[in-house]
Design a protein around this motif. Structure first.
Motif, short mmCIF file in Angstrom:
data_model
loop_
_atom_site.label_atom_id
_atom_site.label_comp_id
_atom_site.label_asym_id
_atom_site.label_seq_id
_atom_site.Cartn_x
_atom_site.Cartn_y
_atom_site.Cartn_z
N ARG A 169 0.80 -1.22 0.00
CA ARG A 169 0.00 0.00 0.00
C ARG A 169 0.84 1.27 0.00
N SER A 170 2.13 1.16 0.17
CA SER A 170 2.97 2.35 0.37
C SER A 170 2.90 3.31 -0.81
N ARG A 171 2.83 4.60 -0.50
CA ARG A 171 2.86 5.62 -1.55
C ARG A 171 4.21 5.67 -2.24
N ALA A 172 5.23 5.09 -1.63
CA ALA A 172 6.57 5.05 -2.25
C ALA A 172 6.77 3.74 -2.99
N GLY A 173 5.73 3.02 -3.26
CA GLY A 173 5.83 1.69 -3.88
C GLY A 173 4.91 1.55 -5.08
N PRO A 174 4.29 0.38 -5.19
CA PRO A 174 4.27 -0.67 -4.17
C PRO A 174 5.64 -1.34 -4.00
N LEU A 175 5.95 -1.66 -2.75
CA LEU A 175 7.18 -2.35 -2.43
C LEU A 175 6.85 -3.80 -2.09
N SER A 176 7.88 -4.62 -1.95
CA SER A 176 7.65 -6.03 -1.70
C SER A 176 8.82 -6.61 -0.92
N ALA A 177 8.71 -7.88 -0.57
CA ALA A 177 9.75 -8.54 0.20
C ALA A 177 10.53 -9.51 -0.68
N SER A 178 11.84 -9.55 -0.48
CA SER A 178 12.66 -10.54 -1.17
C SER A 178 12.82 -11.79 -0.33
N LYS A 179 12.65 -11.63 0.99
CA LYS A 179 12.90 -12.74 1.89
C LYS A 179 12.03 -12.60 3.13
N VAL A 180 11.37 -13.68 3.49
CA VAL A 180 10.66 -13.75 4.76
C VAL A 180 11.08 -15.06 5.42
N SER A 181 11.66 -14.98 6.61
CA SER A 181 12.06 -16.21 7.30
C SER A 181 11.52 -16.18 8.72
N ILE A 182 11.09 -17.35 9.19
CA ILE A 182 10.60 -17.51 10.55
C ILE A 182 11.38 -18.67 11.16
N LYS A 183 12.17 -18.39 12.21
CA LYS A 183 13.07 -19.39 12.79
C LYS A 183 12.88 -19.47 14.30
N ASP A 184 12.96 -20.66 14.85
CA ASP A 184 13.00 -20.82 16.30
C ASP A 184 14.32 -20.23 16.80
N ILE A 185 14.27 -19.48 17.89
CA ILE A 185 15.50 -18.85 18.37
C ILE A 185 16.50 -19.90 18.87
N ALA A 186 16.02 -21.07 19.24
CA ALA A 186 16.93 -22.14 19.67
C ALA A 186 17.65 -22.76 18.48
N THR A 187 17.05 -22.67 17.29
CA THR A 187 17.68 -23.19 16.07
C THR A 187 18.72 -22.23 15.54
N GLY A 188 18.46 -20.93 15.71
CA GLY A 188 19.38 -19.92 15.22
C GLY A 188 18.85 -19.20 14.00
N PHE A 189 19.33 -17.98 13.79
CA PHE A 189 18.87 -17.17 12.66
C PHE A 189 19.91 -16.11 12.35
N ASN A 190 19.89 -15.59 11.13
CA ASN A 190 20.80 -14.54 10.69
C ASN A 190 20.10 -13.19 10.79
N PHE A 191 20.82 -12.19 11.32
CA PHE A 191 20.27 -10.83 11.37
C PHE A 191 21.41 -9.86 11.64
N VAL A 192 21.40 -8.73 10.95
CA VAL A 192 22.38 -7.64 11.03
C VAL A 192 23.82 -8.14 11.04
N GLY A 193 24.10 -9.10 10.16
CA GLY A 193 25.48 -9.57 9.98
C GLY A 193 25.93 -10.67 10.90
N TYR A 194 25.04 -11.17 11.79
CA TYR A 194 25.41 -12.21 12.74
C TYR A 194 24.47 -13.41 12.61
N ARG A 195 24.99 -14.56 13.05
CA ARG A 195 24.19 -15.75 13.26
C ARG A 195 23.92 -15.86 14.76
N TRP A 196 22.65 -15.62 15.18
CA TRP A 196 22.27 -15.62 16.58
C TRP A 196 21.65 -16.97 16.96
N GLN A 197 21.94 -17.42 18.15
CA GLN A 197 21.34 -18.66 18.64
C GLN A 197 21.21 -18.61 20.16
#
Length: 401
Positions: free
Chosen positions: A294-322
């Protein structure tokens, strides 16, 4: 310099006061006056001059002579464009600006700061961290959220698809408060006089503009239109990041209130959230993707959507967090870390054995800069020592050690 800085701060304070009082018209009028003020323009030249190589910086007398060139209301930016490889694969267009154009962009950025801070409809969202400390603040907020997260919590990440190149400049005047002529002449790739534009378009077309091995967005999301090689706002401009932040703030406000979040952290066009359940993550995904479309600066979209358990680990802001029980680890994201090591080792190898002191210092600065960007990594000191040893070995060969 102090007089110029004080005049800048006074303008910003006056704009912010008008915004706080709800007088957007008066704030925009003051913004236009700021863009034409001689002292503020000189301050922008001084700041832009610091980005030049030391041996090509201009003295104050020459900067004063260039003040009349810093007119963002009438000057058309003329950057050079080139294709830059991304660590995760693919290429992005990047633009390099000359001194006068950099000064115009600095001036625009400084004029926008009060709008990004104070206006209720134009300001950035509290979850955005680039204006409040950047990467260290994002990491600290995430650590606190993971410490507070219950067992079974998940992390959802949404990356905007080609965020800067996809922003439609036609909607930016209403989202930033900037005059349309300034947007067209200093932000819009389509309207600026880009040198090497045809070569850049050909390079992007030949090299591709894919997303590497990123997890794609859900079927049908972000696939409504093809990827134009060039468009949107110009990366590399001092003003572009703040404009993009304001666009993202609009998107986040439009997504609505989600009180079940443990934490929402937005770093540039990367949206991350710690939530209690996968169902809450899906609700957030639906809200954000709807706001993108809906954005007036778009429409924009997503290249990636990921849903991860924090115990499994995930990537964000340059790190692999677990997060596992009481233990939280943060390692550099594997692909980007390997890309940096490959590039650095290749450059060191090409320099050869027997590098001189200047070369060695250059490699040490690169190494230290990268290591300093990984403050959350427990193994940073060991990594730094290993690569410093390789640099020292190459330098020692030159000196017969």
């Amino acid at each position: 310099m102090n007089k110029c800085r004080e005049r800048l701060r006074r303008f910003q304070s006056e704009i912010e006061n008008r915004l706080t009082a709800g007088d957007l018209r008066a704030a925009k009028h003051k913004l236009r006056k700021m863009l034409s003020n001689r002292s503020v323009r000189l301050h922008s030249l001084i700041i832009a001059n610091r980005k030049s190589p030391v041996d090509s910086r201009l003295d104050m007398a020459r900067l004063i002579e260039l003040i009349e060139c810093v007119r963002p209301m009438s000057r058309v930016a003329s950057p050079s464009g080139f294709a830059l490889p991304k660590p995760e694969g693919g290429y992005r267009p990047v633009f390099e600006f000359g001194l006068e154009d950099r000064a115009c962009a600095v001036l625009i950025r400084e004029a926008l700061k009060p709008f990004a801070r104070a206006h209720p409809q134009l300001a950035c969202h509290p979850a955005q961290v680039l204006l409040s400390g950047g990467l260290p603040v994002a990491c600290e907020h995430l650590r606190q959220a993971l410490d507070a997260a219950p067992s079974g919590a998940v992390f959802i990440q949404i990356d905007a698809k080609r965020f800067f190149p996809s922003i439609a400049c036609e909607g930016l005047a209403g989202m930033t408060g900037l005059p349309p002529e300034v947007i067209h002449r200093h932000l819009s790739v389509e309207h600026m006089d880009v040198r090497g534009k045809r070569s850049l378009e050909n390079a992007l077309s030949m090299k591709g503009n894919d997303q590497g091995d990123e997890t794609p967005a859900p079927s049908g999301v972000g696939r409504e239109k093809g990827d134009a090689a060039l468009g949107g706002i110009a990366t590399g401009s001092a003003a572009a990041s703040l404009v993009a932040e304001m666009v993202m703030g609009h998107i986040l406000r439009d997504a609505g209130s989600l009180p079940s979040l443990i934490a929402l952290i937005v770093y540039s066009d990367n949206i991350g959230a710690v939530v209690r359940t996968r169902e809450e993550a899906l609700a957030l995904q639906e809200a954000v993707l709807g706001a993108f479309s809906r954005s007036r600066a778009g429409p924009l979209s997503a290249s990636k959507v990921s849903i991860k358990d924090i115990a499994t680990g995930f990537n964000f802001v340059g790190y692999r967090w677990q997060q596992q029980g009481e233990s939280l680890t943060a390692e550099p994201s594997r692909r980007k870390h390997e890309f940096w090591q490959l590039t650095f080792s290749t450059d060191l190898l090409e320099a050869g054995l027997g590098i001189n002191r200047a070369d060695a210092n250059h490699f040490r600065r690169r190494l230290t800069g990268y290591a300093n960007s990984k403050q959350e990594w427990a193994g940073r000191d060991r990594f730094l020592a290993e690569w410093e040893g390789r640099i020292d070995a190459a330098f020692a060969h030159q000196n017969g050690a």
